[in-house]
Design a protein around this motif. Sequence first.
Motif, mmCIF file in Angstrom:
data_model
loop_
_atom_site.group_PDB
_atom_site.id
_atom_site.type_symbol
_atom_site.label_atom_id
_atom_site.label_comp_id
_atom_site.label_asym_id
_atom_site.label_seq_id
_atom_site.Cartn_x
_atom_site.Cartn_y
_atom_site.Cartn_z
ATOM 1 N N ILE A 36 0.833 -1.206 0.000
ATOM 2 C CA ILE A 36 0.000 0.000 0.000
ATOM 3 C C ILE A 36 0.869 1.257 0.000
ATOM 4 C CG2 ILE A 36 -1.671 1.312 1.352
ATOM 5 C CD1 ILE A 36 -2.816 -1.361 2.303
ATOM 6 N N TYR A 37 1.933 1.254 0.781
ATOM 7 C CA TYR A 37 2.801 2.436 0.853
ATOM 8 C C TYR A 37 3.532 2.666 -0.460
ATOM 9 C CZ TYR A 37 2.179 3.503 5.793
ATOM 10 O OH TYR A 37 1.652 3.895 6.992
ATOM 11 N N ILE A 38 3.961 1.586 -1.124
ATOM 12 C CA ILE A 38 4.614 1.733 -2.421
ATOM 13 C C ILE A 38 3.625 2.254 -3.452
ATOM 14 C CG2 ILE A 38 5.680 0.438 -4.310
ATOM 15 C CD1 ILE A 38 7.022 -1.324 -2.257
ATOM 16 N N TRP A 39 2.370 1.805 -3.361
ATOM 17 C CA TRP A 39 1.338 2.301 -4.276
ATOM 18 C C TRP A 39 1.148 3.814 -4.094
ATOM 19 C CZ3 TRP A 39 -3.493 4.502 -3.204
ATOM 20 C CH2 TRP A 39 -4.347 4.659 -4.301
ATOM 21 N N MET A 40 1.105 4.270 -2.838
ATOM 22 C CA MET A 40 1.018 5.711 -2.585
ATOM 23 C C MET A 40 2.238 6.433 -3.154
ATOM 24 S SD MET A 40 -0.275 5.903 1.362
ATOM 25 C CE MET A 40 -1.752 5.084 1.943
ATOM 26 N N CYS A 96 5.123 2.695 14.447
ATOM 27 C CA CYS A 96 5.629 1.393 13.997
ATOM 28 C C CYS A 96 5.227 1.121 12.548
ATOM 29 C CB CYS A 96 5.095 0.286 14.899
ATOM 30 S SG CYS A 96 5.795 0.284 16.569
ATOM 31 N N THR A 97 3.970 1.419 12.201
ATOM 32 C CA THR A 97 3.500 1.204 10.835
ATOM 33 C C THR A 97 4.252 2.096 9.858
ATOM 34 O OG1 THR A 97 1.296 0.687 11.692
ATOM 35 C CG2 THR A 97 1.470 1.171 9.361
ATOM 36 N N TYR A 98 4.378 3.364 10.209
ATOM 37 C CA TYR A 98 5.080 4.318 9.356
ATOM 38 C C TYR A 98 6.544 3.897 9.168
ATOM 39 C CZ TYR A 98 7.360 8.745 8.069
ATOM 40 O OH TYR A 98 8.119 9.708 7.459
ATOM 41 N N GLY A 99 7.192 3.469 10.230
ATOM 42 C CA GLY A 99 8.588 3.066 10.133
ATOM 43 C C GLY A 99 8.781 1.769 9.373
ATOM 44 N N ASN A 100 7.926 0.776 9.655
ATOM 45 C CA ASN A 100 8.084 -0.535 9.015
ATOM 46 C C ASN A 100 7.758 -0.495 7.530
ATOM 47 O OD1 ASN A 100 8.860 -1.710 11.407
ATOM 48 N ND2 ASN A 100 6.845 -2.516 11.885
ATOM 49 N N ALA A 101 6.568 0.028 7.181
ATOM 50 C CA ALA A 101 6.119 0.002 5.792
ATOM 51 C C ALA A 101 6.720 1.130 4.963
ATOM 52 C CB ALA A 101 4.591 0.075 5.734
ATOM 53 N N GLY A 102 7.046 2.244 5.602
ATOM 54 C CA GLY A 102 7.563 3.373 4.861
ATOM 55 C C GLY A 102 9.069 3.372 4.703
ATOM 56 N N TRP A 103 9.790 2.918 5.744
ATOM 57 C CA TRP A 103 11.242 3.035 5.730
ATOM 58 C C TRP A 103 11.965 1.684 5.772
ATOM 59 C CZ3 TRP A 103 13.533 7.606 4.791
ATOM 60 C CH2 TRP A 103 12.768 8.763 4.949
ATOM 61 N N MET A 104 11.571 0.824 6.693
ATOM 62 C CA MET A 104 12.336 -0.417 6.865
ATOM 63 C C MET A 104 12.040 -1.430 5.751
ATOM 64 S SD MET A 104 12.204 -0.900 10.990
ATOM 65 C CE MET A 104 13.428 -2.184 10.955
ATOM 66 N N ARG A 105 10.786 -1.653 5.475
ATOM 67 C CA ARG A 105 10.343 -2.511 4.381
ATOM 68 C C ARG A 105 11.097 -3.841 4.358
ATOM 69 N NH1 ARG A 105 9.289 1.745 -0.635
ATOM 70 N NH2 ARG A 105 7.727 2.995 0.468
ATOM 71 N N GLU A 106 11.969 -4.036 3.358
ATOM 72 C CA GLU A 106 12.630 -5.342 3.203
ATOM 73 C C GLU A 106 13.568 -5.666 4.356
ATOM 74 O OE1 GLU A 106 15.430 -2.313 1.792
ATOM 75 O OE2 GLU A 106 13.300 -2.695 1.355
ATOM 76 N N ILE A 107 13.977 -4.656 5.136
ATOM 77 C CA ILE A 107 14.862 -4.916 6.281
ATOM 78 C C ILE A 107 14.170 -5.837 7.276
ATOM 79 C CG2 ILE A 107 16.030 -3.825 8.238
ATOM 80 C CD1 ILE A 107 16.453 -1.374 6.503
ATOM 81 N N MET A 108 12.847 -5.667 7.440
ATOM 82 C CA MET A 108 12.099 -6.558 8.330
ATOM 83 C C MET A 108 12.200 -7.997 7.847
ATOM 84 S SD MET A 108 10.697 -4.890 10.841
ATOM 85 C CE MET A 108 9.473 -6.094 11.354
ATOM 86 N N CYS A 109 12.072 -8.203 6.529
ATOM 87 C CA CYS A 109 12.103 -9.558 5.979
ATOM 88 C C CYS A 109 13.509 -10.148 6.000
ATOM 89 C CB CYS A 109 11.579 -9.550 4.537
ATOM 90 S SG CYS A 109 9.914 -8.868 4.347
#
Length: 474
Positions: A130-134, A212-225
């Motif tokens: 969703i964040y990438i779509w935005m 947490c949502t803003y940081g994970n989906a907006g910035w960390m993204r693949e780092i979580m995986c």
Amino acid sequence: MNDRIEIKNIPVDVEVHKPDPSKQGGYSPESHIYVRSVKGTFQRLRRYMGAVFMLLFMITPWIQYQGHQAILFDIEQQKFHLFALTLWPQDLLVVAFIFMIAAFALFFVTAFYGRVWCGYMCPQTVWTLIYIWMEEKIEGTANQRKLLDKQPWTAKKVMLKTAKHSAWIAFSVFTALTFVGYFTPIGQLFIDFFMLSASAAATVSVWFFAACTYGNAGWMREIMCLHICPYSRFQSAMFDKDTFTVTYDYHRGESRGPRSRKQDHKALGLGDCIDCNLCVQVCPTGIDIRNGLQYECINCGLCIDACDGVMDKMGYPKGLIKYSTEHELEGKKTKTVRMKFLGYLAMMLIMCGALAWSIAARVPFELDIIRDRNQLYRVTSEGLIENVYTLKLLNKSQQDVTVTLDVTGLSKFDFIGRQRVEIQAGEVFTLPVSVAVDPYELKSPITEIYFVVTQEGGESFSIKQDSRFIKGKG
């Protein structure tokens, strides 16, 4: 005895192709990943599944059932409401069965189709999508975003970045409110939050989960995986040579290299892979699937869509990258039904049966008996031996009930206190009572007795709880 372990050399047929990060515009796995948009079957499937589950997540806490929120995990009151079922701390076994079923379902799917949970349903994946779509709607394609980040700060760049992060923050706050709404009445939460009258706990929780949502989906993204999620580390224990994963057919693709559509690549000694790197550019975790199965791969299938599009344009058959098994690539038959697969399925079905049994056998009422610790017994003016008890009556159902109390284990006794009690839904009713007995009716200093609680009318139940009646040695 020889304890040495023989080392087997495994030939590597696929050459590792990593773009040189020192080149201008080159791709570096260590740098920010600009995920390229792709169209195809699996991308559509990911978006549809993400939309459906996001919609369920948003709508579910607003559903009402018999005048209250259908799903509400009320931590303050220590009650979990699931439509007609209310779980208390005493029902921890039911919650444990639910988590075990979810775990074995995950193992079951992973043994068959790899990390499809990560690629299609994981919250980190859905929110990142969703964040990438935005990001695409505001800043443009992957190349446009890359160029924008390299440009100096201008009014246009400030405007685009502000719009993007504002959208991210607004969506983060909205989803955080929805999530906290699973733990507190959501309607009142929205009103109180925007009126700045919400409790400190609710306000802090909303902003914490929004951050947490803003940081994970907006910035960390693949780092979580890649570095944080533990699932990527132990998934290999569930894989085998018959597990379907996103796989590059190196027998067909090698040797790779560029060519024109009119050239006969077979005559040039080339395989079907034209080394366009599109499979890398669309990968959310930035890996090259041509290097073989890697723990970073989330089995999303985006590289399949990208490669199939290239194969169409080149006039080659699709499926150079596809969901396949190691046995299939070796020309062997894939065993769909196998012991590991059946084992996970059997455990999941056993846990489902245990959950159904625990819910069916669950009595929506509990009785705790507390004896008077200050005085074990006393002698009344009539010469009777009296014991005092405090009964804790817990109504775990969502309806008011009327119960009657009785005592068994004594032939003749006087019950002093209320024997008919109406208890509201979810109430813990405290009832002091006492039992008096003629000492000549007691054959031992300690007599085992039972308090019996019986519901009147409706779906009646009867529970029995043991206690002791103390006569003393006199």
